[in-house]
Design a protein around this motif. Structure first.
Motif, short mmCIF file in Angstrom:
data_model
loop_
_atom_site.label_atom_id
_atom_site.label_comp_id
_atom_site.label_asym_id
_atom_site.label_seq_id
_atom_site.Cartn_x
_atom_site.Cartn_y
_atom_site.Cartn_z
N ALA A 269 -2.59 18.31 -12.84
CA ALA A 269 -3.47 17.29 -13.43
C ALA A 269 -4.08 17.79 -14.74
O ALA A 269 -4.29 17.00 -15.67
N ALA A 270 -4.31 19.11 -14.81
CA ALA A 270 -4.96 19.66 -16.01
C ALA A 270 -4.10 19.46 -17.26
O ALA A 270 -4.61 19.45 -18.37
N SER A 271 -2.76 19.28 -17.08
CA SER A 271 -1.90 19.11 -18.26
C SER A 271 -1.78 17.66 -18.71
O SER A 271 -1.10 17.38 -19.69
N ILE A 272 -2.34 16.74 -17.97
CA ILE A 272 -2.14 15.32 -18.28
C ILE A 272 -3.30 14.79 -19.12
O ILE A 272 -4.47 14.91 -18.74
N LYS A 273 -2.93 14.20 -20.26
CA LYS A 273 -3.96 13.70 -21.18
C LYS A 273 -3.92 12.17 -21.21
O LYS A 273 -2.98 11.55 -20.72
N GLU A 274 -4.95 11.61 -21.85
CA GLU A 274 -5.03 10.16 -22.03
C GLU A 274 -3.72 9.63 -22.61
O GLU A 274 -3.16 10.25 -23.52
N ASN A 275 -3.26 8.51 -22.04
CA ASN A 275 -2.06 7.83 -22.53
C ASN A 275 -0.74 8.51 -22.19
O ASN A 275 0.31 8.02 -22.57
N ASP A 276 -0.76 9.64 -21.48
CA ASP A 276 0.50 10.26 -21.07
C ASP A 276 1.23 9.36 -20.06
O ASP A 276 2.45 9.32 -20.02
N LEU A 277 0.47 8.69 -19.21
CA LEU A 277 1.04 7.78 -18.21
C LEU A 277 0.28 6.45 -18.30
O LEU A 277 -0.86 6.43 -18.74
N GLY A 278 0.89 5.40 -17.79
CA GLY A 278 0.15 4.14 -17.77
C GLY A 278 0.99 3.01 -17.22
O GLY A 278 2.22 3.08 -17.20
N THR A 279 0.35 1.98 -16.74
CA THR A 279 1.01 0.76 -16.25
C THR A 279 -0.05 -0.33 -16.18
O THR A 279 -1.21 -0.05 -15.85
N THR A 280 0.33 -1.54 -16.49
CA THR A 280 -0.66 -2.64 -16.44
C THR A 280 -1.16 -2.86 -15.02
O THR A 280 -2.36 -2.87 -14.76
N PHE A 281 -0.22 -3.05 -14.10
CA PHE A 281 -0.63 -3.49 -12.75
C PHE A 281 -1.09 -2.36 -11.82
O PHE A 281 -1.74 -2.63 -10.81
N GLY A 282 -0.74 -1.10 -12.15
CA GLY A 282 -1.11 0.01 -11.26
C GLY A 282 -2.61 0.06 -11.05
O GLY A 282 -3.37 0.00 -12.01
N GLY A 283 -3.03 0.19 -9.80
CA GLY A 283 -4.46 0.26 -9.51
C GLY A 283 -5.15 -1.10 -9.54
O GLY A 283 -6.38 -1.17 -9.59
N GLY A 284 -4.35 -2.18 -9.51
CA GLY A 284 -4.93 -3.53 -9.47
C GLY A 284 -5.73 -3.74 -8.18
O GLY A 284 -5.51 -3.07 -7.17
N MET A 285 -6.68 -4.68 -8.27
CA MET A 285 -7.67 -4.80 -7.19
C MET A 285 -7.08 -5.24 -5.84
O MET A 285 -7.52 -4.77 -4.78
N ILE A 286 -6.11 -6.15 -5.88
CA ILE A 286 -5.54 -6.62 -4.60
C ILE A 286 -4.81 -5.45 -3.91
O ILE A 286 -4.96 -5.23 -2.71
N ALA A 287 -4.03 -4.72 -4.73
CA ALA A 287 -3.30 -3.58 -4.16
C ALA A 287 -4.27 -2.54 -3.62
O ALA A 287 -4.06 -1.96 -2.54
N MET A 288 -5.36 -2.30 -4.35
CA MET A 288 -6.32 -1.27 -3.91
C MET A 288 -7.03 -1.70 -2.62
O MET A 288 -7.30 -0.87 -1.74
N ALA A 289 -7.32 -2.99 -2.51
CA ALA A 289 -7.94 -3.49 -1.27
C ALA A 289 -6.99 -3.26 -0.09
O ALA A 289 -7.41 -2.88 1.01
N ALA A 290 -5.70 -3.47 -0.35
CA ALA A 290 -4.69 -3.26 0.72
C ALA A 290 -4.61 -1.78 1.09
O ALA A 290 -4.49 -1.44 2.27
N VAL A 291 -4.67 -0.90 0.09
CA VAL A 291 -4.61 0.55 0.37
C VAL A 291 -5.81 0.95 1.23
O VAL A 291 -5.66 1.65 2.25
N ASN A 292 -7.01 0.51 0.83
CA ASN A 292 -8.21 0.89 1.59
C ASN A 292 -8.12 0.41 3.04
O ASN A 292 -8.42 1.16 3.97
N ALA A 293 -7.70 -0.83 3.22
CA ALA A 293 -7.63 -1.37 4.58
C ALA A 293 -6.56 -0.62 5.38
O ALA A 293 -6.76 -0.30 6.57
N THR A 294 -5.44 -0.30 4.75
CA THR A 294 -4.36 0.40 5.46
C THR A 294 -4.84 1.77 5.94
O THR A 294 -4.66 2.14 7.12
N LEU A 295 -5.48 2.52 5.04
CA LEU A 295 -5.94 3.86 5.42
C LEU A 295 -7.02 3.76 6.50
O LEU A 295 -7.05 4.57 7.44
N ASP A 296 -7.91 2.78 6.37
CA ASP A 296 -8.97 2.60 7.37
C ASP A 296 -8.39 2.33 8.75
O ASP A 296 -8.83 2.92 9.75
N VAL A 297 -7.41 1.44 8.82
CA VAL A 297 -6.84 1.07 10.13
C VAL A 297 -6.09 2.27 10.75
O VAL A 297 -6.23 2.53 11.94
#
Ligand SMILES: Cc1ncc(COP(=O)(O)O)c(C=O)c1O
Length: 387
Positions: A269-297
Motif C-alpha cells: 500500500a505504501a507504494s500506491i499514490k493518488e490516481n494510480d488506480l481508480g474506477t467510477t463504480f468501485g465502492g458505490g453505496m449499494i455495493a457497499m451496503a451489500a458487503v456490510n450485510a454479507t459480512l454481518d450475516v
C-alpha cells in the motif's frame, strides 16, 4: 412471461456467448430458485459461487433497499459512511498485514488492479501464474489464465506473463526470479476441477517471492469471504499459514450485487499514490451496503463453522456412493471426482431438480452451495447420488 417466451427473447436480443441451461429463473429464496413456470430447483451451485448467503437474503435485500432510498451512488471523489464501514469491516477479518481495501466491480477487475499494484510496487513487469488457474477475461487477467482456450481468446496477450506448474516446487524455483513483479495464484483451482496444493507448497512460494522481492497475490474470488470455512484462504492452515501481499475478492462479497476488492498489505500500500488506480463504480453505496450485510450475516449466523459442517455432510454422502472416486476442496467449494465421466451424474441431479456445476475436468462435478444450506437439503442431494 413463460419460460419459452424468455428463452426466445433472450436468444433474439442477447449476443449468444453463453452456453445456458434451459431454465428461466425468476425468483430465489435460501438454497432454492424458481423458474417462470414455477418449478423449484435446489441450488447447490450457489448462483455460480456468488450467493453465499443463499438467494435474496432478507438482510442484504433490506440493506440495499434502505441504502437505495438514502443515496444510491456517489463516486470516490467524496467520502462515504457505508464505504468507510465496508473497508474497516473487511480489513478487520483479514489476516495481518492485509490492511487496506481497494473496491472495484468484478473478479477480473480485482486481478487487473492487483497486478498493477505489484508492478507499481516492484518497478518490474513480469507476472507468474499457474497452469489451469482462472483469473478472468479482461486483457491482463486472461493473459494470466493458462487454462484451456481462455488465454488464446485474449490474444494478443499482455506481454510478460509466465506459466508455472501448480503445486510444483521445482517449477516455481525456475520461473520466479528478480524480474518477477507478482505471482498470481488461485489457491484452490476451482474451474480446473477443484485442484489443491499442499501447505508446504504455499510456504515455499512465499519464501521464493520474499527471496526475489516479488508480490504474492492470492486470487480469492472463489475461496474468499467464508467459502472454505475461513474468512480467507490466506493465513489458513491449508495455506500453511501463508499470507500473501494482496488478496483479490468478488463473487460472494456482495451476495449478488456486483463488487470486487483487493486487500493490500501495508508494504504494498505504501507504494500506491493518488490516481494510480481508480474506477467510477468501485465502492458505490449499494455495493457497499451489500458487503456490510454479507459480512454481518456470515459472522452473526456462524457461517464459517457451518461451511465446514456442510463439507462433512457432503463428504459423508459421497462416501456412500461407489461411483465417487474422491472429493476435493474445502467447505462450500467442493469437487466430486467420479470414477467415470461426471456429466451423466450432473444430468441425473438436474433431472431431479438439483443444480450443480461441471468443471474443465470431465470427471469432476462442482458443488458451490450457499454457506447456510441445511443438512436436510444436502440429504436430497445424497438420495439422488446414491440412486
Ligand atoms: C478464481 C476466479 N478469478 C477470477 C474470476 C473472474 O471474476 P469475474 O467473472 O467477476 O470477472 C473468476 C470467475 O469465475 C474466478 O473463478
Amino acid at each position: 412471461m413463460t419460460s419459452e417466451e424468455i428463452f426466445t427473447t433472450e436468444k433474439n436480443f442477447q449476443l449468444s456467448t453463453y452456453s445456458k441451461l434451459e431454465l428461466a429463473i425468476v425468483r430465489g429464496s435460501g438454497s432454492w430458485v424458481w423458474t417462470s413456470d414455477n418449478e423449484k430447483y435446489l441450488d447447490l451451485y450457489g448462483g455460480h459461487a456468488v450467493c453465499a448467503l443463499g438467494h435474496s437474503h432478507p438482510d442484504v435485500a433490506t440493506a440495499i433497499s434502505e441504502q437505495a432510498q438514502k443515496l444510491m451512488f456517489y463516486s470516490n471523489v467524496v467520502y462515504s459512511d457505508v464505504r468507510a464501514k465496508a473497508a474497516e469491516r473487511l480489513v478487520s477479518v483479514a489476516p495481518i498485514p492485509l490492511s487496506k481495501a481497494f473496491f472495484c466491480n468484478s473478479g477480473t477487475e480485482a486481478n487487473e488492479n492487483a497486478m498493477r499494484i505489484a508492478r507499481l510496487a516492484t518497478g518490474r513487469s513480469n507476472i507468474v501464474s499457474f497452469a489451469k488457474g482462472f483469473h478472468g477475461r479482461t486483457a491482463d487477467s486472461i493473459s494470466a489464465t493458462f487454462l484451456g482456450k481462455y488465454r488464446t481468446l485474449g490474444e494478443p496477450n499482455v506481454p510478460g506473463h509466465l506459466e508455472a506448474q501448480f503445486g510444483d516446487l521445482e517449477s516455481i524455483a525456475s520461473v520466479i526470479d528478480k524480474e518477477t513483479a507478482g505471482v498470481l495464484i488461485e489457491p484452490i483451482q476451482s474451474m480446473a476441477g477443484v485442484r489443491e496444493a499442499s501447505p508446504e507448497f504455499f510456504k515455499q512460494l512465499r519464501a521464493k517471492c520474499d527471496e526475489v522481492g516479488a508480490a504474492l497475490i492470492f486470487d480469492e474470488v472463489q475461496t474468499g469471504v467464508g467459502r472454505t470455512g475461513e474468512w480467507f484462504f490466506a493465513g489458513s492452515e491449508a495455506a500453511g499459514g501463508v499470507v500473501p501481499d494482496i488478496v483479490t475478492l468478488a463473487k460472494s462479497l456482495g451476495s449478488g450485487v456486483p463488487v470486487g476488492a483487493c486487500l493490500v498489505s501495508d508494504g504494498m500500500a505504501a507504494s500506491i499514490k493518488e490516481n494510480d488506480l481508480g474506477t467510477t463504480f468501485g465502492g458505490g453505496m449499494i455495493a457497499m451496503a451489500a458487503v456490510n450485510a454479507t459480512l454481518d450475516v456470515i459472522a452473526r449466523d456462524g457461517l464459517l463453522a457451518n461451511a465446514k459442517n456442510i463439507e462433512a455432510w457432503i463428504r459423508d454422502a459421497c462416501s456412500h456412493c461407489k461411483a465417487v472416486k474422491a472429493v476435493h476442496g474445502k467447505g462450500c467449494l467442493l469437487g466430486v471426482e467420479f470414477e467415470d465421466r461426471a456429466h451423466p451424474h450432473y444430468q441425473k441431479l438436474l433431472d431431479a431438480k438439483i443444480l450443480t456445476g461441471m468443471s474443465s475436468d470431465p470427471s469432476v462435478l462442482r458443488l458451490l452451495p450457499p454457506l447456510n444450506v441445511s443438512e436436510d437439503e444436502i440429504k436430497l442431494f445424497a438420495e439422488v447420488l446414491s440412486a
